[in-house]
Design a protein around this motif. Structure first.
Motif, PDB file in Angstrom:
ATOM      1  N   ASN A   1      36.112  40.621  32.097  1.00 33.74           N
ATOM      2  CA  ASN A   1      36.883  40.441  33.171  1.00 33.74           C
ATOM      3  C   ASN A   1      38.237  41.527  33.358  1.00 33.74           C
ATOM      4  N   CYS A   2      38.610  41.468  32.164  1.00 33.98           N
ATOM      5  CA  CYS A   2      39.847  42.399  31.874  1.00 33.98           C
ATOM      6  C   CYS A   2      39.229  43.902  32.293  1.00 33.98           C
TER       7      CYS A   2
ATOM      8  N   ARG B   1      36.892  45.087  33.704  1.00 29.91           N
ATOM      9  CA  ARG B   1      36.247  45.165  35.154  1.00 29.91           C
ATOM     10  C   ARG B   1      37.721  45.265  36.139  1.00 29.91           C
ATOM     11  N   LYS B   2      38.635  44.574  35.819  1.00 29.83           N
ATOM     12  CA  LYS B   2      39.660  44.708  36.869  1.00 29.83           C
ATOM     13  C   LYS B   2      40.287  46.079  36.520  1.00 29.83           C
ATOM     14  N   ASP B   3      40.522  46.430  35.272  1.00 28.60           N
ATOM     15  CA  ASP B   3      41.014  48.006  35.045  1.00 28.60           C
ATOM     16  C   ASP B   3      40.337  49.111  35.627  1.00 28.60           C
ATOM     17  N   ARG B   4      38.895  48.757  35.371  1.00 26.55           N
ATOM     18  CA  ARG B   4      38.110  50.002  36.052  1.00 26.55           C
ATOM     19  C   ARG B   4      38.381  49.869  37.627  1.00 26.55           C
ATOM     20  N   GLY B   5      38.793  48.685  38.079  1.00 27.37           N
ATOM     21  CA  GLY B   5      38.866  48.632  39.531  1.00 27.37           C
ATOM     22  C   GLY B   5      40.093  49.368  40.012  1.00 27.37           C
ATOM     23  N   THR B   6      40.691  49.702  39.166  1.00 32.69           N
ATOM     24  CA  THR B   6      42.084  50.296  39.648  1.00 32.69           C
ATOM     25  C   THR B   6      41.892  51.915  39.855  1.00 32.69           C
TER      26      THR B   6
ATOM     27  N   ALA C   1      44.850  39.659  30.295  1.00 37.40           N
ATOM     28  CA  ALA C   1      45.029  40.650  31.336  1.00 37.40           C
ATOM     29  C   ALA C   1      46.259  41.224  31.399  1.00 37.40           C
TER      30      ALA C   1
ATOM     31  N   SER D   1      45.860  44.380  29.283  1.00 38.08           N
ATOM     32  CA  SER D   1      44.829  45.298  29.630  1.00 38.08           C
ATOM     33  C   SER D   1      45.399  46.190  30.932  1.00 38.08           C
ATOM     34  N   SER D   2      46.108  45.440  31.775  1.00 35.49           N
ATOM     35  CA  SER D   2      46.545  45.877  32.950  1.00 35.49           C
ATOM     36  C   SER D   2      47.771  46.875  32.417  1.00 35.49           C
TER      37      SER D   2
END
Length: 271
Positions: free
Chosen positions: A84-85, A87-92, A238, A241-242
């Motif tokens: 999930n971490c 995936r969120k990072d790629r989503g940026t 998270a 990661s962010s």
């Protein structure tokens, strides 16, 4: 302890010591030029801390005299947290290459930014007068912990060594805190001792503390910051990661926190 000879010369002594002291796990930090030696002695690599040795990577190898200690009991949950971490990072829309290229520019930008904390909150370095309140907060937050943070004297002692503490206050009361354990020789620092009281979680305090610690470390010419954080805790993973940290491994049943041994994820970032 530090050892500069061939690993096979000390492997037997480590095994004997583990047996005498009833240790369930042996952990070895190894520079790149020595990284194959532990493996030949039955150790397995669990992760890497990038640029740990003054710019050179550190390879972490482990051996388990106690076989049950080798079993990760929450692997599926911890894998989902990392997935999930990432995936969120790629989503940026910002890939790692772009982050590396713009990191120096971003660091200067961050220095000019004001704290994102809401009105009534203050972020600042901890001072000696805070030690008692910090120890009390840590004792409430952790039933077990690798270091005696529940002791005021310990916090005072580490303040005078190579540990930076930063905290967030809400109208004068500490609600979140973290530290950086500095290794000036190798120019690395571990972001650790991260804690936010339950009523203040999810408000971004820890990210602000990490940013503040990074800024101070960068100004002191440290090369990297890294963390070993609880693999089963979504929020702290998270947060790192962010902020552009890279996930580089997991140390199984690595230290006592909370109710017993917990897996720890490794996150690293160049400063």
């Amino acid at each position: 302890m530090d050892f500069i000879g061939r690993f096979e010369e000390i492997a037997g002594a480590l095994k004997a010591l583990a047996g005498t002291e009833k240790m369930g796990k042996i952990i070895v930090y190894t520079p790149p030029e020595k990284k194959d030696e532990p493996e030949t002695c039955g150790y397995m690599e669990e992760g890497i801390i990038r640029r740990y040795y003054a710019g050179k990577d550190c390879h972490i190898y482990s051996n388990y005299p106690e076989s049950s200690r080798e079993i990760s009991f929450h692997k599926e949950k911890e894998d989902r947290i990392i997935k999930n971490c990432l995936r969120k990072d790629r989503g940026t829309g910002k890939n790692q290459k772009k982050k590396k290229i713009s990191r120096k520019k971003d660091n200067w930008k961050k220095r000019k930014e004001k704290s994102r904390l809401p009105e009534g909150y203050t972020l600042r370095p901890a001072v000696q007068a805070d030690a008692s309140a910090m120890a009390s907060l840590y004792s409430q937050g952790f039933e077990l912990y690798p270091t005696p943070l529940h002791m005021e004297n310990y916090i005072l002692e580490t303040m005078h060594s190579n540990v930076l503490y930063f905290l967030v206050e809400k109208y004068g009361k500490i609600v979140s805190l973290a530290s950086a354990e500095m290794d000036p020789k190798n120019r690395n620092a571990e972001i650790t001792d991260c804690l936010t009281i339950p009523s203040e979680r999810g408000k971004g305090h820890m990210k602000e503390l990490i940013r503040a610690l990074e800024k101070e470390l960068s100004e002191r010419s440290f090369l990297i910051s890294y963390t070993l954080c609880r693999a089963s805790a979504p929020g702290i993973n998270a947060a790192f990661s962010s902020l552009g940290y890279a996930f580089t491994g997991r140390l199984v049943n690595n230290c006592r926190i909370g109710n017993g041994f917990e897996d720890m994820n490794i996150w690293c970032r160049m400063l």
